[in-house]
Design an enzyme around this catalytic site. Structure first.
Site, PDB file in Angstrom:
ATOM      1  N   ARG A 176       0.833  -1.278   0.117  1.00  0.00           N
ATOM      2  CA  ARG A 176      -0.008   0.017  -0.096  1.00  0.00           C
ATOM      3  C   ARG A 176       0.869   1.268  -0.070  1.00  0.00           C
ATOM      4  O   ARG A 176       0.573   2.317   0.551  1.00  0.00           O
ATOM      5  CB  ARG A 176      -1.095  -0.029   1.186  1.00  0.00           C
ATOM      6  CG  ARG A 176      -1.827  -1.261   1.131  1.00  0.00           C
ATOM      7  CD  ARG A 176      -2.629  -1.350   0.165  1.00  0.00           C
ATOM      8  NE  ARG A 176      -3.613  -2.375   0.297  1.00  0.00           N
ATOM      9  CZ  ARG A 176      -3.250  -3.618  -0.084  1.00  0.00           C
ATOM     10  NH1 ARG A 176      -2.347  -3.612  -1.046  1.00  0.00           N
ATOM     11  NH2 ARG A 176      -4.268  -4.677  -0.176  1.00  0.00           N
ATOM     12  N   SER A 244     -11.071  -0.306   3.293  1.00  0.00           N
ATOM     13  CA  SER A 244     -10.136  -0.614   4.653  1.00  0.00           C
ATOM     14  C   SER A 244      -9.453   0.916   5.207  1.00  0.00           C
ATOM     15  O   SER A 244      -8.930   1.590   4.306  1.00  0.00           O
ATOM     16  CB  SER A 244      -8.828  -1.347   4.390  1.00  0.00           C
ATOM     17  OG  SER A 244      -9.242  -2.608   3.794  1.00  0.00           O
ATOM     18  N   GLU A 342      -6.091   9.057   2.780  1.00  0.00           N
ATOM     19  CA  GLU A 342      -5.408  10.549   3.001  1.00  0.00           C
ATOM     20  C   GLU A 342      -6.294  11.385   3.455  1.00  0.00           C
ATOM     21  O   GLU A 342      -7.632  11.641   2.942  1.00  0.00           O
ATOM     22  CB  GLU A 342      -4.561  10.884   1.782  1.00  0.00           C
ATOM     23  CG  GLU A 342      -3.800  12.060   1.954  1.00  0.00           C
ATOM     24  CD  GLU A 342      -3.105  12.834   0.810  1.00  0.00           C
ATOM     25  OE1 GLU A 342      -3.236  12.082  -0.398  1.00  0.00           O
ATOM     26  OE2 GLU A 342      -2.637  13.737   0.804  1.00  0.00           O
TER      27      GLU A 342
HETATM   28  C1  LIG Z   1     -15.593  -0.045  -0.974  1.00  0.00           C
HETATM   29  C2  LIG Z   1     -14.014   0.053  -1.163  1.00  0.00           C
HETATM   30  C3  LIG Z   1     -13.251  -1.120  -1.165  1.00  0.00           C
HETATM   31  C4  LIG Z   1     -11.941  -0.927  -1.628  1.00  0.00           C
HETATM   32  N1  LIG Z   1     -11.270  -2.290  -1.548  1.00  0.00           N
HETATM   33  C5  LIG Z   1      -9.644  -1.703  -1.812  1.00  0.00           C
HETATM   34  C6  LIG Z   1      -8.917  -3.027  -2.228  1.00  0.00           C
HETATM   35  O1  LIG Z   1      -9.261  -4.147  -1.959  1.00  0.00           O
HETATM   36  N2  LIG Z   1      -7.630  -2.811  -2.267  1.00  0.00           N
HETATM   37  C7  LIG Z   1      -7.089  -1.499  -2.209  1.00  0.00           C
HETATM   38  O2  LIG Z   1      -5.816  -1.330  -2.401  1.00  0.00           O
HETATM   39  N3  LIG Z   1      -7.634  -0.441  -2.084  1.00  0.00           N
HETATM   40  C8  LIG Z   1      -9.109  -0.645  -1.916  1.00  0.00           C
HETATM   41  N4  LIG Z   1      -9.834   0.439  -1.856  1.00  0.00           N
HETATM   42  C9  LIG Z   1      -9.399   2.049  -1.496  1.00  0.00           C
HETATM   43  C10 LIG Z   1      -9.520   2.744  -3.102  1.00  0.00           C
HETATM   44  O3  LIG Z   1     -10.554   2.055  -3.825  1.00  0.00           O
HETATM   45  C11 LIG Z   1      -8.224   2.539  -3.802  1.00  0.00           C
HETATM   46  O4  LIG Z   1      -7.164   3.242  -3.047  1.00  0.00           O
HETATM   47  C12 LIG Z   1      -8.126   3.307  -5.118  1.00  0.00           C
HETATM   48  O5  LIG Z   1      -7.019   2.825  -5.916  1.00  0.00           O
HETATM   49  C13 LIG Z   1      -8.262   5.052  -5.088  1.00  0.00           C
HETATM   50  O6  LIG Z   1      -8.746   5.297  -6.267  1.00  0.00           O
HETATM   51  P1  LIG Z   1      -9.419   6.798  -6.621  1.00  0.00           P
HETATM   52  O7  LIG Z   1      -9.575   7.307  -7.988  1.00  0.00           O
HETATM   53  O8  LIG Z   1     -10.732   6.735  -5.939  1.00  0.00           O
HETATM   54  O9  LIG Z   1      -8.546   7.655  -5.726  1.00  0.00           O
HETATM   55  P2  LIG Z   1      -8.736   9.027  -5.002  1.00  0.00           P
HETATM   56  O10 LIG Z   1      -9.442   8.598  -3.617  1.00  0.00           O
HETATM   57  O11 LIG Z   1      -9.442   9.971  -5.436  1.00  0.00           O
HETATM   58  O12 LIG Z   1      -7.432   9.555  -4.534  1.00  0.00           O
HETATM   59  C14 LIG Z   1      -6.289   8.660  -3.842  1.00  0.00           C
HETATM   60  C15 LIG Z   1      -5.159   9.355  -3.603  1.00  0.00           C
HETATM   61  O13 LIG Z   1      -4.739   9.226  -4.765  1.00  0.00           O
HETATM   62  C16 LIG Z   1      -4.291  10.495  -5.453  1.00  0.00           C
HETATM   63  N5  LIG Z   1      -4.567  10.456  -6.712  1.00  0.00           N
HETATM   64  C17 LIG Z   1      -5.672  10.106  -7.223  1.00  0.00           C
HETATM   65  N6  LIG Z   1      -5.708  10.205  -8.433  1.00  0.00           N
HETATM   66  C18 LIG Z   1      -4.338  10.533  -9.065  1.00  0.00           C
HETATM   67  C19 LIG Z   1      -3.643  10.760 -10.166  1.00  0.00           C
HETATM   68  N7  LIG Z   1      -4.252  10.532 -11.532  1.00  0.00           N
HETATM   69  N8  LIG Z   1      -2.483  11.170 -10.076  1.00  0.00           N
HETATM   70  C20 LIG Z   1      -1.723  11.139  -8.930  1.00  0.00           C
HETATM   71  N9  LIG Z   1      -2.285  11.173  -7.690  1.00  0.00           N
HETATM   72  C21 LIG Z   1      -3.518  10.701  -7.821  1.00  0.00           C
HETATM   73  C22 LIG Z   1      -5.248  11.639  -4.628  1.00  0.00           C
HETATM   74  O14 LIG Z   1      -4.685  12.826  -4.718  1.00  0.00           O
HETATM   75  C23 LIG Z   1      -5.133  10.772  -3.241  1.00  0.00           C
HETATM   76  O15 LIG Z   1      -3.867  11.068  -2.594  1.00  0.00           O
HETATM   77  C24 LIG Z   1     -11.207   0.290  -1.624  1.00  0.00           C
HETATM   78  C25 LIG Z   1     -12.363   1.457  -1.267  1.00  0.00           C
HETATM   79  C26 LIG Z   1     -13.488   1.237  -1.181  1.00  0.00           C
HETATM   80  C27 LIG Z   1     -14.517   2.585  -0.885  1.00  0.00           C
END
Ligand SMILES: Cc1cc2nc3c(=O)[nH]c(=O)nc-3n(C[C@H](O)[C@H](O)[C@H](O)COP(=O)(O)OP(=O)(O)OC[C@H]3O[C@@H](n4cnc5c(N)ncnc54)[C@H](O)[C@@H]3O)c2cc1C
Length: 344
Positions: A176, A244, A342
């Protein structure tokens, strides 16, 4: 009213003032930003940064908002990542390399590869969010991590104001973690290349998948992963959550041995370096927090690792709840929990 920054001859970035982020975070927190924007093209990153700097405001990128806890007000520019595109870029006897725009929905991208006859990502099905955020925390689930399929990415470096390419080593991936987590806001990922093996073998080692036959196809694994996830995790569309909320702590073998001596049922997972990964969910549940409520915030009844918005939760309530949990786990087990989403 909107502000249009036309800083390059061909690329315009529209800033929307008082931008409502409430529908753009899976915890469903009420949140606004001084300005919002949408990036649909990699060439918009530079003018967007220029405009933020002209306004003397910080700039942050948001994908699906599924791994963030948003403060009620972000005094800066929030750019929603919407760069689309997916294509096979090369093929050798051993691998197929596929490139995606950072704004592609992760789960849809996984489904697309499997539908193209390119298995390899199916264990990571059902994770919310975008392609560009996947490397940020090296997403992982069901015995697979992004690093296992990662080739390279292109990002806009806001410090150097230039596009840069990161190969796998440069990303410094671990559990992670990545170089991007350590430098929040510095890089805007615009595209990601992944490698899918031509000689694919199913990865069924993880509980929940090990009942599948060895000759199972990738589409069946994908469907199974989605079904198992749905049975375990609350649906963020109904009950806001960020998945998580804490990392599974990794402790020395000595610490794990001491804990196991007094808690014989404590799950522990050996790591390649001799340390042990503990289950944060188990530690939280044993500390009495499963189903716990604090105002609109709470701990899921279904999964102790998931903090939920039961309705009208505030960022302050989520923070207070997270603090109560970490203190209780530290007092009872001497283990420090680290928050995964975050705070922005
Ligand atoms: C129900 C649920 C289940 C989940 N299960 C998992 C799992 O099984 N495994 C796991 O690893 N995670 C899991 N997650 C966490 C999450 O889905 C992941 O971390 C996902 O990759 C976040 O993507 P996002 O586009 O929503 O990022 P955001 O929440 O929009 O951003 C997360 C971070 O990444 C940065 N960011 C976003 N896009 C970019 C970009 N293009 N360039 C640079 N920085 C960027 C943001 O500034 C922030 O710091 C889960 C979340 C939920 C709600």
């Amino acid at each position: 009213m909107s502000v249009t920054a036309s800083l390059s001859a061909s690329h315009h970035v529209e800033l929307t003032p008082d931008f409502d982020l409430s529908a753009h975070n899976t915890l469903g927190l009420e949140a606004r930003a001084r300005f919002g924007a949408t990036i649909t093209n990699a060439n918009e990153a530079a003018p967007l940064l220029e405009e933020a700097r002209r306004l003397d405001l910080p700039l942050r990128v948001l994908g699906g908002g599924s791994n963030v806890v948003l403060r009620p007000f972000y005094d800066g520019v929030v750019a929603r990542m919407s760069i689309k595109g997916r294509a096979v870029v090369s093929q050798t006897p051993s691998e197929t390399v596929v490139e995606f725009g950072a704004g592609e929905d992760w789960h849809e991208a996984v489904c697309w590869t499997v539908a193209q006859g390119l298995p390899g990502l199916e264990n990571l099905a059902g994770i919310p969010g975008t392609m560009g955020a996947a490397p940020v925390q090296n997403i992982g689930a069901y015995g697979c991590e992004l690093v296992d399929r990662f080739v390279s990415l292109v990002a806009f470096d806001t410090s150097e104001q230039a596009m840069v390419t990161f190969d796998r080593a440069a990303c410094n991936f671990s559990y992670r973690q990545s170089v991007f987590k350590g430098t929040p806001g510095r890089f805007i990922v615009v595209s990601v290349k992944l490698s899918l093996p031509r000689e694919w073998r199913p990865n069924l080692a993880y509980p929940g998948l090990n009942q599948l036959p060895e000759d199972v196809d990738a589409a069946t694994i994908l469907d199974t992963v989605v079904a198992v996830r749905q049975s375990k995790l609350p649906d963020w569309r109904r009950t806001g959550n960020a998945g998580s909320f804490f990392h599974n702590p990794i402790v020395s073998a000595d610490v794990a041995n001491q804990l196991t001596a007094s808690h014989i049922n404590m799950p522990r997972y050996p790591q390649a370096d001799g340390r042990a990964k503990l289950s944060a969910a188990w530690l939280i549940e044993q500390s009495g927090f499963k189903g716990y409520r604090l105002g609109g915030a709470g701990v899921s009844e279904r999964h102790a690792l998931v903090l939920v918005n039961n309705g009208g939760a505030t960022q302050a309530e989520i923070a207070e709840l997270a603090e109560r949990i970490t203190s209780a786990v530290r007092d009872r087990f001497g283990v420090s929990l680290v928050q995964e989403p975050e705070l922005i």
